[in-house]
Scaffold this motif. Structure first.
Motif, PDB file in Angstrom:
ATOM      1  N   LEU A  40       8.441 -66.662 -42.604  1.00  0.00           N
ATOM      2  CA  LEU A  40       8.918 -65.284 -42.510  1.00  0.00           C
ATOM      3  C   LEU A  40       8.656 -64.524 -43.807  1.00  0.00           C
ATOM      4  O   LEU A  40       8.368 -63.331 -43.795  1.00  0.00           O
ATOM      5  N   LEU A  41       8.747 -65.240 -44.928  1.00  0.00           N
ATOM      6  CA  LEU A  41       8.485 -64.586 -46.214  1.00  0.00           C
ATOM      7  C   LEU A  41       6.996 -64.301 -46.406  1.00  0.00           C
ATOM      8  O   LEU A  41       6.633 -63.285 -47.009  1.00  0.00           O
ATOM      9  N   HIS A  42       6.134 -65.171 -45.907  1.00  0.00           N
ATOM     10  CA  HIS A  42       4.694 -64.884 -45.977  1.00  0.00           C
ATOM     11  C   HIS A  42       4.359 -63.639 -45.143  1.00  0.00           C
ATOM     12  O   HIS A  42       3.513 -62.831 -45.540  1.00  0.00           O
ATOM     13  N   LEU A  43       5.023 -63.497 -43.995  1.00  0.00           N
ATOM     14  CA  LEU A  43       4.824 -62.286 -43.190  1.00  0.00           C
ATOM     15  C   LEU A  43       5.250 -61.060 -43.986  1.00  0.00           C
ATOM     16  O   LEU A  43       4.557 -60.038 -43.992  1.00  0.00           O
ATOM     17  N   ARG A  44       6.400 -61.154 -44.661  1.00  0.00           N
ATOM     18  CA  ARG A  44       6.863 -60.058 -45.526  1.00  0.00           C
ATOM     19  C   ARG A  44       5.830 -59.744 -46.599  1.00  0.00           C
ATOM     20  O   ARG A  44       5.519 -58.568 -46.856  1.00  0.00           O
ATOM     21  N   ASN A  45       5.288 -60.782 -47.239  1.00  0.00           N
ATOM     22  CA  ASN A  45       4.289 -60.565 -48.291  1.00  0.00           C
ATOM     23  C   ASN A  45       3.060 -59.853 -47.748  1.00  0.00           C
ATOM     24  O   ASN A  45       2.521 -58.939 -48.389  1.00  0.00           O
ATOM     25  N   ASP A  46       2.591 -60.285 -46.573  1.00  0.00           N
ATOM     26  CA  ASP A  46       1.405 -59.656 -45.968  1.00  0.00           C
ATOM     27  C   ASP A  46       1.660 -58.175 -45.697  1.00  0.00           C
ATOM     28  O   ASP A  46       0.804 -57.326 -45.967  1.00  0.00           O
ATOM     29  N   LEU A  47       2.835 -57.872 -45.161  1.00  0.00           N
ATOM     30  CA  LEU A  47       3.158 -56.474 -44.859  1.00  0.00           C
ATOM     31  C   LEU A  47       3.263 -55.664 -46.143  1.00  0.00           C
ATOM     32  O   LEU A  47       2.774 -54.529 -46.210  1.00  0.00           O
ATOM     33  N   PHE A  48       3.876 -56.228 -47.184  1.00  0.00           N
ATOM     34  CA  PHE A  48       3.996 -55.501 -48.441  1.00  0.00           C
ATOM     35  C   PHE A  48       2.626 -55.202 -49.042  1.00  0.00           C
ATOM     36  O   PHE A  48       2.377 -54.084 -49.524  1.00  0.00           O
TER      37      PHE A  48
END
Length: 407
Positions: A40-48
């Motif tokens: 979930l944090l990698h998804l956050r990083n990609d979106l950021f």
């Protein structure tokens, strides 16, 4: 019905997110239904990264200690300290051990190094903020660090006669830090120092120091930087927040836990409103802190309700606050298997793709009078999506299967 639901979904990317929103938000919040899952944090990083490169975002704020986060911000903006050091000391809640958080900090620093090489101004650098208070599950920190830092800032730059007290007075009233961090105080209000005569005196002095900081702003901006001013304000509101939190911990009434949780989210909201002044911000935290409806939790003394940071900020910013709630299909390594088909998660799990951005309001319209069931979780650490909240979110980010974090 499946075809109708498919029509409400998009690829999870920055352009699709912006397409769901009526205006460009100052705070774009991405919630998560569980902590500790790097996928979930990698998804956050990609979106950021996409928001930075395509939409001009320059700040990310996460559910971590706002004071410790200053070290992370110093590192990504100016290279202060080492990556290992800021991962160890710049995060609370053990978030520094996360590979995804480490990747985020490393990427932000690399982006800013490139910005320096390109001659971009300091205002174009990426910034990091923690927006939680200096709090852990079972205890809260002493207000010593933030209160004495605020006092030191003022003592350095304003006339001594204007100060409401000396550093020695603060030290005497604060006493030993272990009085404040007493581990039994969370369960036993009589063990808390929060309603002592010393705590009451500190709260009044802190209020006076914060007022002095505000009234001296024109002068302070001639002798310090805006970043210094902002940091002093952070110290002030955190010291006040900690004193309120300790006061709530000493409350023997049935409303005690509701007050404790409300004070924490009030601290979060104040930090978010402050960081929003920098420009558009991506915010990441648990859904319960970011949602617009009232938050609820069942604790040892029964159910507790309070208004979370998202509700408070949304009331202040209106459409300039946007909230994407993340939900998921499975976390098999936590015992969370495929969702029942009559839940929102089950309807999305039946679609073939691994990730979706869902237009929540269109989904609610598509469902019509159909009332999806509330999913039950066999694991306490995962909070399923409440379908009653469909019209209170700007979008759903659905992840089909959350896999274990690789060690």
């Amino acid at each position: 019905m499946a075809a109708d639901i498919k029509d409400t979904t998009h690829t999870v990317d920055a352009a699709a997110v912006m397409g769901l929103l009526p205006v460009r938000p100052r705070l774009l919040a991405l919630g998560e239904p569980t902590h500790g899952e790097d996928e979930l944090l990698h998804l956050r990083n990609d979106l950021f990264r996409q928001l930075v490169e395509q939409e001009g975002y320059r700040t990310i704020a996460i559910e971590s200690d706002c004071v410790r986060g200053l070290a992370v911000d110093d590192h990504v903006t100016s290279g202060t300290g080492t990556l290992d050091g800021v991962m160890e000391h710049g995060f609370s809640h053990e978030w520094g051990a996360s590979a995804a958080n480490r990747e985020l900090v490393r990427w932000m620093r690399a982006f800013n190094v490139r910005a320096d090489e390109d001659g971009r101004p300091a205002s174009d650098r990426l910034r990091f903020a923690g927006f939680d208070g200096p709090l852990e599950i079972a205890a809260a920190e002493s207000p010593r660090h933030t209160l004495t830092a605020l006092h030191a800032h003022l003592a350095t730059h304003v006339d001594a006669d204007l100060l409401p007290c000396t550093r020695e007075t603060l030290d005497r009233l604060l006493g030993a830090d272990d009085r404040w961090t007493e581990p039994d105080a969370m369960m036993d209000p009589s063990r808390s120092v929060g309603r002592s005569a010393e705590a009451a005196a500190l709260r009044l002095l802190t209020d006076e120091l914060v007022a002095l900081l505000d009234t001296q702003t024109p002068h302070l901006l001639t002798v310090t930087s805006r970043d210094d001013r902002d940091r002093a304000r952070l110290y002030g509101r955190t010291a006040l927040g900690l004193l309120r939190y300790h006061h709530a911990m000493a409350d023997p009434s049935p409303a005690r836990m509701a007050r404790i949780l409300a004070v924490r989210d009030q601290m979060m909201a104040h930090n978010l409103l402050s960081v929003a002044a920098r420009g558009p911000v991506l915010v990441h935290a648990h859904n319960s802190h970011l949602q617009r409806p009232k938050s609820a939790m069942r604790m040892w003394q029964g159910p507790v309700e309070w208004w979370g940071a998202g509700a408070l900020v949304s009331a202040e910013l209106g459409e300039e606050y946007a909230f994407l709630t993340a939900t998921l299909g499975t976390i098999r390594h936590r015992g969370v298997d495929a969702p029942p088909p009559d839940t929102v998660e089950g309807l999305l799990y039946a679609l073939p793709e691994d990730r979706h951005l869902v237009d929540a309001r269109r989904l609610a319209t598509s469902l019509g009078d159909t009332r999806p069931a509330v999913r039950a979780s066999p694991w306490f650490g995962y909070a399923p999506f409440d379908p009653a909240h469909l019209t209170a979110v700007d979008g759903l980010v659905f992840v089909k299967d959350v896999r274990p974090t690789e060690k």
